[in-house]
Design an enzyme around this catalytic site. Structure first.
Site, PDB file in Angstrom:
ATOM      1  N   ASP A   9      -5.070   7.837  -5.743  1.00 49.27           N
ATOM      2  CA  ASP A   9      -5.504   8.687  -6.858  1.00 49.27           C
ATOM      3  C   ASP A   9      -5.486   7.871  -8.143  1.00 49.27           C
ATOM      4  O   ASP A   9      -4.885   6.794  -8.205  1.00 49.27           O
ATOM      5  CB  ASP A   9      -4.552   9.894  -6.985  1.00 49.27           C
ATOM      6  CG  ASP A   9      -4.886  10.793  -8.161  1.00 49.27           C
ATOM      7  OD1 ASP A   9      -6.033  11.262  -8.242  1.00 49.27           O
ATOM      8  OD2 ASP A   9      -4.013  11.020  -9.021  1.00 49.27           O
ATOM      9  N   SER A  10      -6.100   8.419  -9.176  1.00 47.79           N
ATOM     10  CA  SER A  10      -6.109   7.782 -10.493  1.00 47.79           C
ATOM     11  C   SER A  10      -4.718   7.742 -11.127  1.00 47.79           C
ATOM     12  O   SER A  10      -4.530   7.068 -12.132  1.00 47.79           O
ATOM     13  CB  SER A  10      -7.064   8.548 -11.408  1.00 47.79           C
ATOM     14  OG  SER A  10      -6.648   9.904 -11.506  1.00 47.79           O
ATOM     15  N   TYR A  41      -9.118   8.892 -15.049  1.00 55.05           N
ATOM     16  CA  TYR A  41     -10.455   8.444 -14.657  1.00 55.05           C
ATOM     17  C   TYR A  41     -11.536   9.412 -15.171  1.00 55.05           C
ATOM     18  O   TYR A  41     -12.680   9.025 -15.328  1.00 55.05           O
ATOM     19  CB  TYR A  41     -10.569   8.379 -13.128  1.00 55.05           C
ATOM     20  CG  TYR A  41      -9.938   7.161 -12.467  1.00 55.05           C
ATOM     21  CD1 TYR A  41      -9.143   6.254 -13.172  1.00 55.05           C
ATOM     22  CD2 TYR A  41     -10.170   6.927 -11.107  1.00 55.05           C
ATOM     23  CE1 TYR A  41      -8.589   5.150 -12.528  1.00 55.05           C
ATOM     24  CE2 TYR A  41      -9.620   5.821 -10.464  1.00 55.05           C
ATOM     25  CZ  TYR A  41      -8.829   4.941 -11.178  1.00 55.05           C
ATOM     26  OH  TYR A  41      -8.286   3.851 -10.532  1.00 55.05           O
ATOM     27  N   GLY A  42     -11.160  10.661 -15.372  1.00 52.51           N
ATOM     28  CA  GLY A  42     -12.136  11.713 -15.703  1.00 52.51           C
ATOM     29  C   GLY A  42     -13.145  11.355 -16.776  1.00 52.51           C
ATOM     30  O   GLY A  42     -14.344  11.593 -16.609  1.00 52.51           O
ATOM     31  N   CYS A  72      -8.297  11.834  -5.394  1.00 52.99           N
ATOM     32  CA  CYS A  72      -8.827  12.025  -6.744  1.00 52.99           C
ATOM     33  C   CYS A  72     -10.251  12.571  -6.667  1.00 52.99           C
ATOM     34  O   CYS A  72     -11.122  11.979  -6.022  1.00 52.99           O
ATOM     35  CB  CYS A  72      -8.819  10.678  -7.466  1.00 52.99           C
ATOM     36  SG  CYS A  72      -9.517  10.724  -9.121  1.00 52.99           S
ATOM     37  N   ASN A  73     -10.480  13.688  -7.316  1.00 51.56           N
ATOM     38  CA  ASN A  73     -11.823  14.284  -7.302  1.00 51.56           C
ATOM     39  C   ASN A  73     -12.849  13.371  -7.970  1.00 51.56           C
ATOM     40  O   ASN A  73     -13.980  13.248  -7.503  1.00 51.56           O
ATOM     41  CB  ASN A  73     -11.818  15.633  -8.019  1.00 51.56           C
ATOM     42  CG  ASN A  73     -11.101  16.713  -7.244  1.00 51.56           C
ATOM     43  OD1 ASN A  73     -11.725  17.522  -6.581  1.00 51.56           O
ATOM     44  ND2 ASN A  73      -9.782  16.735  -7.309  1.00 51.56           N
ATOM     45  N   THR A  74     -12.447  12.720  -9.075  1.00 46.68           N
ATOM     46  CA  THR A  74     -13.387  11.872  -9.810  1.00 46.68           C
ATOM     47  C   THR A  74     -13.791  10.668  -8.963  1.00 46.68           C
ATOM     48  O   THR A  74     -14.975  10.321  -8.869  1.00 46.68           O
ATOM     49  CB  THR A  74     -12.782  11.426 -11.155  1.00 46.68           C
ATOM     50  OG1 THR A  74     -12.274  12.585 -11.843  1.00 46.68           O
ATOM     51  CG2 THR A  74     -13.809  10.747 -12.026  1.00 46.68           C
ATOM     52  N   GLU A 151      -0.273  17.517 -18.021  1.00 47.43           N
ATOM     53  CA  GLU A 151       0.585  16.336 -18.155  1.00 47.43           C
ATOM     54  C   GLU A 151       1.655  16.522 -19.238  1.00 47.43           C
ATOM     55  O   GLU A 151       2.622  15.770 -19.290  1.00 47.43           O
ATOM     56  CB  GLU A 151      -0.274  15.088 -18.391  1.00 47.43           C
ATOM     57  CG  GLU A 151      -1.208  14.869 -17.211  1.00 47.43           C
ATOM     58  CD  GLU A 151      -1.713  13.460 -17.045  1.00 47.43           C
ATOM     59  OE1 GLU A 151      -1.743  12.718 -18.037  1.00 47.43           O
ATOM     60  OE2 GLU A 151      -2.081  13.108 -15.904  1.00 47.43           O
ATOM     61  N   CYS A 183     -10.127  19.428  -9.401  1.00 47.35           N
ATOM     62  CA  CYS A 183      -9.364  18.374 -10.072  1.00 47.35           C
ATOM     63  C   CYS A 183      -7.918  18.499  -9.605  1.00 47.35           C
ATOM     64  O   CYS A 183      -7.407  19.610  -9.473  1.00 47.35           O
ATOM     65  CB  CYS A 183      -9.453  18.546 -11.584  1.00 47.35           C
ATOM     66  SG  CYS A 183      -8.363  17.446 -12.512  1.00 47.35           S
ATOM     67  N   THR A 184      -7.285  17.372  -9.353  1.00 47.08           N
ATOM     68  CA  THR A 184      -5.908  17.367  -8.847  1.00 47.08           C
ATOM     69  C   THR A 184      -4.944  18.212  -9.689  1.00 47.08           C
ATOM     70  O   THR A 184      -3.998  18.776  -9.155  1.00 47.08           O
ATOM     71  CB  THR A 184      -5.363  15.919  -8.850  1.00 47.08           C
ATOM     72  OG1 THR A 184      -5.636  15.323 -10.125  1.00 47.08           O
ATOM     73  CG2 THR A 184      -5.991  15.093  -7.753  1.00 47.08           C
ATOM     74  N   HIS A 185      -5.200  18.264 -10.994  1.00 52.27           N
ATOM     75  CA  HIS A 185      -4.240  18.903 -11.902  1.00 52.27           C
ATOM     76  C   HIS A 185      -4.406  20.420 -12.041  1.00 52.27           C
ATOM     77  O   HIS A 185      -3.491  21.098 -12.480  1.00 52.27           O
ATOM     78  CB  HIS A 185      -4.364  18.292 -13.296  1.00 52.27           C
ATOM     79  CG  HIS A 185      -3.823  16.895 -13.410  1.00 52.27           C
ATOM     80  ND1 HIS A 185      -4.160  15.889 -12.527  1.00 52.27           N
ATOM     81  CD2 HIS A 185      -2.977  16.337 -14.311  1.00 52.27           C
ATOM     82  CE1 HIS A 185      -3.542  14.766 -12.885  1.00 52.27           C
ATOM     83  NE2 HIS A 185      -2.819  15.015 -13.968  1.00 52.27           N
TER      84      HIS A 185
HETATM   85  N1  I24 Z   1       2.421  16.095 -14.553  1.00 61.82           N
HETATM   86  C1  I24 Z   1       1.443  15.215 -14.386  1.00 61.82           C
HETATM   87  N2  I24 Z   1       1.328  14.052 -15.043  1.00 61.82           N
HETATM   88  C2  I24 Z   1       2.277  13.748 -15.943  1.00 61.82           C
HETATM   89  C3  I24 Z   1       3.354  15.779 -15.447  1.00 61.82           C
HETATM   90  C4  I24 Z   1       3.334  14.590 -16.158  1.00 61.82           C
HETATM   91  N3  I24 Z   1       4.420  14.553 -16.959  1.00 61.82           N
HETATM   92  C5  I24 Z   1       5.099  15.707 -16.736  1.00 61.82           C
HETATM   93  N4  I24 Z   1       4.438  16.442 -15.816  1.00 61.82           N
HETATM   94  N5  I24 Z   1       2.211  12.580 -16.618  1.00 61.82           N
HETATM   95  O1  I24 Z   1       0.483  15.478 -13.433  1.00 61.82           O
HETATM   96  C6  I24 Z   1       1.113  11.707 -16.433  1.00 61.82           C
HETATM   97  C7  I24 Z   1       1.232  10.591 -17.370  1.00 61.82           C
HETATM   98  N6  I24 Z   1       1.201   9.392 -16.600  1.00 61.82           N
HETATM   99  C8  I24 Z   1       1.289   8.273 -17.506  1.00 61.82           C
HETATM  100  C9  I24 Z   1       1.291   6.992 -16.733  1.00 61.82           C
HETATM  101  O2  I24 Z   1       2.313   6.989 -15.736  1.00 61.82           O
HETATM  102  C10 I24 Z   1       2.260   8.095 -14.850  1.00 61.82           C
HETATM  103  C11 I24 Z   1       2.249   9.375 -15.588  1.00 61.82           C
HETATM  104  C12 I24 Z   1       0.576  16.635 -12.665  1.00 61.82           C
HETATM  105  C13 I24 Z   1       1.657  16.562 -11.615  1.00 61.82           C
HETATM  106  C14 I24 Z   1       1.174  15.989 -10.353  1.00 61.82           C
HETATM  107  C15 I24 Z   1       2.211  16.059  -9.271  1.00 61.82           C
HETATM  108  C16 I24 Z   1       4.794  17.762 -15.316  1.00 61.82           C
HETATM  109  C17 I24 Z   1       5.159  17.724 -13.846  1.00 61.82           C
HETATM  110  C18 I24 Z   1       6.221  16.975 -13.359  1.00 61.82           C
HETATM  111  C19 I24 Z   1       6.550  16.991 -12.001  1.00 61.82           C
HETATM  112  C20 I24 Z   1       5.781  17.760 -11.120  1.00 61.82           C
HETATM  113  C21 I24 Z   1       4.712  18.492 -11.595  1.00 61.82           C
HETATM  114  C22 I24 Z   1       4.392  18.456 -12.948  1.00 61.82           C
HETATM  115  F1  I24 Z   1       6.933  16.224 -14.203  1.00 61.82           F
HETATM  116  F2  I24 Z   1       3.360  19.126 -13.407  1.00 61.82           F
HETATM  117  N1  DGL Z   2      -7.184  12.790 -10.459  1.00 63.60           N
HETATM  118  C1  DGL Z   2      -8.262  13.205 -11.344  1.00 63.60           C
HETATM  119  C2  DGL Z   2      -9.221  14.120 -10.591  1.00 63.60           C
HETATM  120  O1  DGL Z   2      -8.863  14.775  -9.645  1.00 63.60           O
HETATM  121  C3  DGL Z   2      -7.750  13.890 -12.591  1.00 63.60           C
HETATM  122  C4  DGL Z   2      -7.041  12.982 -13.552  1.00 63.60           C
HETATM  123  C5  DGL Z   2      -7.930  11.894 -14.114  1.00 63.60           C
HETATM  124  O2  DGL Z   2      -8.855  12.207 -14.899  1.00 63.60           O
HETATM  125  O3  DGL Z   2      -7.718  10.758 -13.746  1.00 63.60           O
HETATM  126  O4  DGL Z   2     -10.370  14.204 -10.944  1.00 63.60           O
END
Ligand code: I24
Ligand code: DGL
Length: 269
Positions: A9-10, A41-42, A72-74, A151, A183-185
């Site tokens: 994944d991205s 990546y989006g 990753c969907n993208t 995030e 999208c994964t999120h």
């Molecule tokens: N959830 C995601 N990405 C993050 C986050 C999160 N920070 C807190 N939580 N950060 O994705 C991404 C930023 N990057 C920067 C570069 O290094 C890697 C991270 C969604 C979760 C996918 C499993 C909230 C959070 C968490 C644990 C589980 C779920 C969740 F901390 F939403």
């Molecule tokens: N993993 C990407 C997707 O599912 C979402 C996060 C990104 O933009 O990289 O499209």
């Protein structure tokens, strides 16, 4: 030695697919790569996403996986054909499983798709849906503000509700009865999305559908793992290892083995 399933994944979003694979197929060994140094990546041009995706696949192939999964969907939207042309093992993306589930679910024949800019601009979901059902009507919408909300761990605040509401306005004017979270999120926002779209709209989680697809393919090909002891999974990321580990362990609910990967070797001197 058991051959692993390679999932990439991205960044961290593809851990949703990993969790579902671990739940549905607890004997399978998973090798995960998250390109956290270059996430997201989006918003990137397709050409760049194809190049980054190739690099991840080239890295993963050294582990001799029995299957490669684009979580990753993208990446799936713009690079799936490219990956398939470069490797000999089955390659599964998240788009066809999601499209198939939506096609089986809709009664009105109007399906919505939300995703990143890259996913929506590619038209890949629409193409997959039309291939399954030529008369299906597809309403696609990029929601670039959703990934940052997730995030920040901001799933159900007032700000999230407002952002989701204003983003989804174009969908509310249609009679869709099924909405693909492309999208994964986005599954992290599903309660909020459901509140806004109403309970008559079924939400499709592509990660869950993809895990079922992986299961079906391995079963049909007689490639399911047969080991008695539980496998040890391996995780790789290109960015901050502590950040990745923290999110992964929290999400998966267990300790993980993580190896940081240096993509660009720093110039010396
Ligand atoms: N959830 C995601 N990405 C993050 C986050 C999160 N920070 C807190 N939580 N950060 O994705 C991404 C930023 N990057 C920067 C570069 O290094 C890697 C991270 C969604 C979760 C996918 C499993 C909230 C959070 C968490 C644990 C589980 C779920 C969740 F901390 F939403
Ligand atoms: N993993 C990407 C997707 O599912 C979402 C996060 C990104 O933009 O990289 O499209």
């Amino acid at each position: 030695m058991q051959q692993p399933i390679a999932i990439f994944d991205s960044g961290v979003g593809g851990l949703t697919v990993v969790k579902e694979v671990m739940r549905q197929l607890p004997r399978e060994k998973v090798i995960y790569f998250g390109d956290t140094a270059r996430t997201p990546y989006g918003p990137r041009p397709a050409e760049e996403v194809v190049r980054f995706t190739r690099e991840m696949v080239d890295y993963l192939i050294q582990f001799r996986p029995k299957m490669i999964v684009a979580a990753c969907n993208t990446s799936t939207a713009v690079a799936l054909d490219d990956i398939r042309s470069r490797v000999a093992v089955p390659v599964v993306g998240v788009i066809h499983p999601g499209a198939r589930a939506a096609n089986g679910r809709t009664q009105s024949g109007i399906v919505g798709v939300i995703g990143t800019e890259g996913t929506i601009h590619s038209g890949a979901y629409e193409q997959a849906l039309k291939q399954l059902s030529p008369n299906i009507e597809v309403v696609s919408l990029a929601c670039p503000r959703f990934v940052p909300l997730v995030e920040q761990g901001n799933f159900r605040s007032e700000e999230t509700l407002e952002t989701v509401r204003s983003s989804l306005v174009p969908l509310m004017e249609t009679r869709l009865d099924t909405l693909i979270l492309g999208c994964t999120h986005y599954p992290f926002l599903s309660e909020t999305i459901s509140e806004i779209m109403g309970s008559s709209v079924a939400l499709i989680n592509s990660a869950d559908e993809t895990a079922r697809e992986i299961s079906t393919i391995l079963h049909d090909r007689g490639r399911l793992a047969r080991n008695d002891e539980l496998p040890v999974h391996q995780f790789f990321c290109s960015g901050d290892p502590l950040m990745f580990k923290k999110i992964a362990q929290q999400w998966l609910g267990e300790q993980i083995a993580l190896t940081p990967v240096v993509w660009q070797v720093p110039k010396i001197g």
